[in-house]
Design a protein around this motif. Structure first.
Motif, PDB file in Angstrom:
ATOM      1  N   ALA A  25       0.807  -1.228   0.000  1.00  0.00           N
ATOM      2  CA  ALA A  25       0.000   0.000   0.000  1.00  0.00           C
ATOM      3  C   ALA A  25       0.839   1.277   0.000  1.00  0.00           C
ATOM      4  N   PRO A  26       1.874   1.398   0.826  1.00  0.00           N
ATOM      5  CA  PRO A  26       2.664   2.635   0.775  1.00  0.00           C
ATOM      6  C   PRO A  26       3.378   2.825  -0.568  1.00  0.00           C
ATOM      7  N   VAL A  27       3.787   1.727  -1.186  1.00  0.00           N
ATOM      8  CA  VAL A  27       4.431   1.803  -2.499  1.00  0.00           C
ATOM      9  C   VAL A  27       3.436   2.306  -3.529  1.00  0.00           C
ATOM     10  N   VAL A  28       2.232   1.770  -3.491  1.00  0.00           N
ATOM     11  CA  VAL A  28       1.183   2.198  -4.419  1.00  0.00           C
ATOM     12  C   VAL A  28       0.892   3.683  -4.221  1.00  0.00           C
ATOM     13  N   ASP A  29       0.839   4.126  -2.962  1.00  0.00           N
ATOM     14  CA  ASP A  29       0.586   5.542  -2.680  1.00  0.00           C
ATOM     15  C   ASP A  29       1.674   6.442  -3.272  1.00  0.00           C
ATOM     16  N   ILE A  30       2.921   6.000  -3.210  1.00  0.00           N
ATOM     17  CA  ILE A  30       4.027   6.807  -3.717  1.00  0.00           C
ATOM     18  C   ILE A  30       4.076   6.780  -5.244  1.00  0.00           C
ATOM     19  N   ARG A  71       7.818  18.425  -6.479  1.00  0.00           N
ATOM     20  CA  ARG A  71       8.388  18.606  -5.133  1.00  0.00           C
ATOM     21  C   ARG A  71       8.283  17.317  -4.328  1.00  0.00           C
ATOM     22  N   GLN A  72       7.118  16.654  -4.414  1.00  0.00           N
ATOM     23  CA  GLN A  72       6.932  15.403  -3.678  1.00  0.00           C
ATOM     24  C   GLN A  72       7.866  14.315  -4.209  1.00  0.00           C
ATOM     25  N   LEU A  73       7.996  14.227  -5.531  1.00  0.00           N
ATOM     26  CA  LEU A  73       8.884  13.223  -6.122  1.00  0.00           C
ATOM     27  C   LEU A  73      10.345  13.493  -5.759  1.00  0.00           C
ATOM     28  N   GLU A  74      10.708  14.771  -5.677  1.00  0.00           N
ATOM     29  CA  GLU A  74      12.056  15.122  -5.237  1.00  0.00           C
ATOM     30  C   GLU A  74      12.239  14.721  -3.775  1.00  0.00           C
ATOM     31  N   ARG A  75      11.257  15.008  -2.956  1.00  0.00           N
ATOM     32  CA  ARG A  75      11.296  14.634  -1.535  1.00  0.00           C
ATOM     33  C   ARG A  75      11.405  13.131  -1.360  1.00  0.00           C
ATOM     34  N   ASP A  76      10.691  12.374  -2.210  1.00  0.00           N
ATOM     35  CA  ASP A  76      10.708  10.910  -2.136  1.00  0.00           C
ATOM     36  C   ASP A  76      11.990  10.322  -2.722  1.00  0.00           C
ATOM     37  N   GLY A  77      12.794  11.153  -3.377  1.00  0.00           N
ATOM     38  CA  GLY A  77      14.049  10.683  -3.943  1.00  0.00           C
ATOM     39  C   GLY A  77      13.912  10.073  -5.327  1.00  0.00           C
ATOM     40  N   LEU A  78      12.765  10.257  -5.971  1.00  0.00           N
ATOM     41  CA  LEU A  78      12.530   9.667  -7.288  1.00  0.00           C
ATOM     42  C   LEU A  78      12.918  10.599  -8.431  1.00  0.00           C
ATOM     43  N   VAL A  79      13.030  11.895  -8.129  1.00  0.00           N
ATOM     44  CA  VAL A  79      13.369  12.908  -9.122  1.00  0.00           C
ATOM     45  C   VAL A  79      14.472  13.796  -8.550  1.00  0.00           C
ATOM     46  N   VAL A  80      15.382  14.215  -9.430  1.00  0.00           N
ATOM     47  CA  VAL A  80      16.443  15.148  -9.044  1.00  0.00           C
ATOM     48  C   VAL A  80      16.172  16.481  -9.733  1.00  0.00           C
ATOM     49  N   LEU A  98      17.026   5.972  -7.953  1.00  0.00           N
ATOM     50  CA  LEU A  98      15.929   5.308  -7.237  1.00  0.00           C
ATOM     51  C   LEU A  98      14.686   5.244  -8.125  1.00  0.00           C
ATOM     52  N   GLY A  99      14.397   6.320  -8.826  1.00  0.00           N
ATOM     53  CA  GLY A  99      13.265   6.335  -9.751  1.00  0.00           C
ATOM     54  C   GLY A  99      13.453   5.333 -10.880  1.00  0.00           C
ATOM     55  N   ARG A 100      14.690   5.245 -11.397  1.00  0.00           N
ATOM     56  CA  ARG A 100      14.967   4.272 -12.465  1.00  0.00           C
ATOM     57  C   ARG A 100      14.772   2.835 -11.985  1.00  0.00           C
ATOM     58  N   SER A 101      14.945   2.618 -10.698  1.00  0.00           N
ATOM     59  CA  SER A 101      14.791   1.255 -10.166  1.00  0.00           C
ATOM     60  C   SER A 101      13.352   0.756 -10.298  1.00  0.00           C
ATOM     61  N   LEU A 102      12.419   1.651 -10.600  1.00  0.00           N
ATOM     62  CA  LEU A 102      11.021   1.260 -10.815  1.00  0.00           C
ATOM     63  C   LEU A 102      10.776   0.714 -12.216  1.00  0.00           C
ATOM     64  N   ALA A 103      11.765   0.811 -13.096  1.00  0.00           N
ATOM     65  CA  ALA A 103      11.597   0.382 -14.485  1.00  0.00           C
ATOM     66  C   ALA A 103      11.057  -1.044 -14.617  1.00  0.00           C
ATOM     67  N   PRO A 104      11.573  -2.031 -13.862  1.00  0.00           N
ATOM     68  CA  PRO A 104      11.014  -3.384 -13.995  1.00  0.00           C
ATOM     69  C   PRO A 104       9.535  -3.457 -13.607  1.00  0.00           C
ATOM     70  N   LEU A 105       9.154  -2.676 -12.616  1.00  0.00           N
ATOM     71  CA  LEU A 105       7.747  -2.643 -12.211  1.00  0.00           C
ATOM     72  C   LEU A 105       6.886  -2.095 -13.338  1.00  0.00           C
ATOM     73  N   PHE A 106       7.308  -0.983 -13.930  1.00  0.00           N
ATOM     74  CA  PHE A 106       6.552  -0.399 -15.031  1.00  0.00           C
ATOM     75  C   PHE A 106       6.559  -1.308 -16.254  1.00  0.00           C
ATOM     76  N   ALA A 107       7.670  -2.005 -16.489  1.00  0.00           N
ATOM     77  CA  ALA A 107       7.738  -2.945 -17.622  1.00  0.00           C
ATOM     78  C   ALA A 107       6.744  -4.084 -17.413  1.00  0.00           C
ATOM     79  N   ALA A 108       6.656  -4.583 -16.191  1.00  0.00           N
ATOM     80  CA  ALA A 108       5.703  -5.667 -15.898  1.00  0.00           C
ATOM     81  C   ALA A 108       4.267  -5.175 -16.083  1.00  0.00           C
ATOM     82  N   LEU A 109       3.985  -3.971 -15.649  1.00  0.00           N
ATOM     83  CA  LEU A 109       2.644  -3.411 -15.825  1.00  0.00           C
ATOM     84  C   LEU A 109       2.338  -3.187 -17.292  1.00  0.00           C
ATOM     85  N   SER A 110       3.330  -2.746 -18.048  1.00  0.00           N
ATOM     86  CA  SER A 110       3.139  -2.556 -19.481  1.00  0.00           C
ATOM     87  C   SER A 110       2.831  -3.890 -20.159  1.00  0.00           C
ATOM     88  N   GLU A 111       3.545  -4.920 -19.760  1.00  0.00           N
ATOM     89  CA  GLU A 111       3.296  -6.264 -20.301  1.00  0.00           C
ATOM     90  C   GLU A 111       1.885  -6.726 -19.932  1.00  0.00           C
TER      91      GLU A 111
END
Length: 130
Positions: A25-30, A71-80, A98-111
């Motif tokens: 749930a916290p991951v989904v929220d972020i 601003r939130q994404l920068e705070r979360d460390g996903l954007v510089v 850290l944001g790039r580390s989500l690529a496999p998750l997005f690839a799986a969702l795309s599939e």
């Protein structure tokens, strides 16, 4: 069968913290808040961009909301955010490691999106029964 349940699949006690009941749930929220996914996708797909470039790519977002989400994404460390003290000043945004580390998750969702026709058929079948 209970031997197969991993430590991450423990059940939370009733009345406990909902985040403990579902650790995803916290991951989904972020990651999957209204504008986070299109912003991260645009930064991943097109690289470093200025605010106006992002605003053009995500045409339906307002400047205020884009500012808040960045601003939130920068705070979360996903954007510089990089500020260039020039005249006029220039600010650029890019996806972080850290944001790039989500690529496999997005690839799986795309599939998985290839299964959307099945969802539509299920919805149609459900609606037909009502």
């Amino acid at each position: 069968m209970t031997e197969d349940i991993g430590k991450s699949e423990k059940r939370a006690p009733r009345g406990g913290d909902p985040e403990n009941a579902c650790p995803v749930a916290p991951v989904v929220d972020i990651v999957f808040s209204r504008w986070t996914t299109p912003i991260l996708w645009a930064l991943h797909e097109y690289g470093r961009q200025r605010f106006v470039e992002l605003e053009r790519r995500i045409a339906t977002i307002t400047p205020k909301v884009l500012t808040q989400r960045l601003r939130q994404l920068e705070r979360d460390g996903l954007v510089v955010r990089t500020y260039h003290p020039e005249v006029p000043p220039r600010v650029e945004y890019e996806i972080s490691e850290l944001g790039r580390s989500l690529a496999p998750l997005f690839a799986a969702l795309s599939e998985w999106s290839a299964r959307l026709p099945e969802v539509e058929r299920a919805r149609a079948a459900y609606d037909a029964r009502r």
